[in-house]
Design a protein around this motif. Structure first.
Motif: not given
Length: 155
Positions: A2, A4-13, A16
């Motif tokens: 979870t 790594t998924v949170g980190k990936l979402e933050e990086e995607a934001l 953007k």
């Protein structure tokens, strides 16, 4: 997982947001390019006389040269008069000793060491008095001799 998924979402934001900022900058630069020609600075003509009456307004007035001979003659007369130096400070003329900056930098440290030395001497005297090794007069004489030696070394 979870994390790594949170980190990936933050990086995607973050990506953007950077893309949005980049688009804003591009839109601002394209808006500046579309501005009318009034924003372009008008030329100033110093040595050129334009033939067109439309741009003659931006031409500067013709400047007449000044009489330089008077200014030069007045300066030459001033140079002919002898220059009198009223006071010369010998301290400013004499060069400093090569180690003056070292003495300046070390002086604070020497003051601290001198205070510590005086405290250590006083403590030694007290210890000897307590131990009964010497009488009071001899201890005072030793301290006076040590202090005079230090005073001689500083001079």
């Amino acid at each position: 997982m979870t994390d790594t998924v949170g980190k990936l979402e933050e990086e995607a934001l973050k990506r953007k947001e950077r893309l949005r900022n980049l688009k804003r900058k591009q839109e601002a630069s394209s808006a500046e390019a579309e501005q009318p020609a009034e924003a372009i600075p008008k030329p100033v003509f110093r040595n050129y006389r334009p033939e067109s009456e439309e741009i003659q307004e931006s031409a500067l007035e013709e400047v007449q040269p000044t009489d330089v001979e008077r200014e030069i003659s007045s300066q030459l007369e001033l140079m002919r008069a002898p220059i009198v130096i009223e006071e010369i400070d010998i301290a400013n003329l004499a060069p400093r000793k090569p180690d003056w900056d070292l003495k300046r930098d070390v002086s604070k440290k020497l003051e601290k060491l001198e205070r510590r030395t005086q405290k250590a001497i006083a403590e030694l005297i007290r210890d000897r008095l307590k131990a009964g090794q010497e009488d009071i007069m001899q201890a005072v004489n030793v301290a006076a001799v040590v202090a005079s030696r230090e005073g001689d070394e500083e001079d």
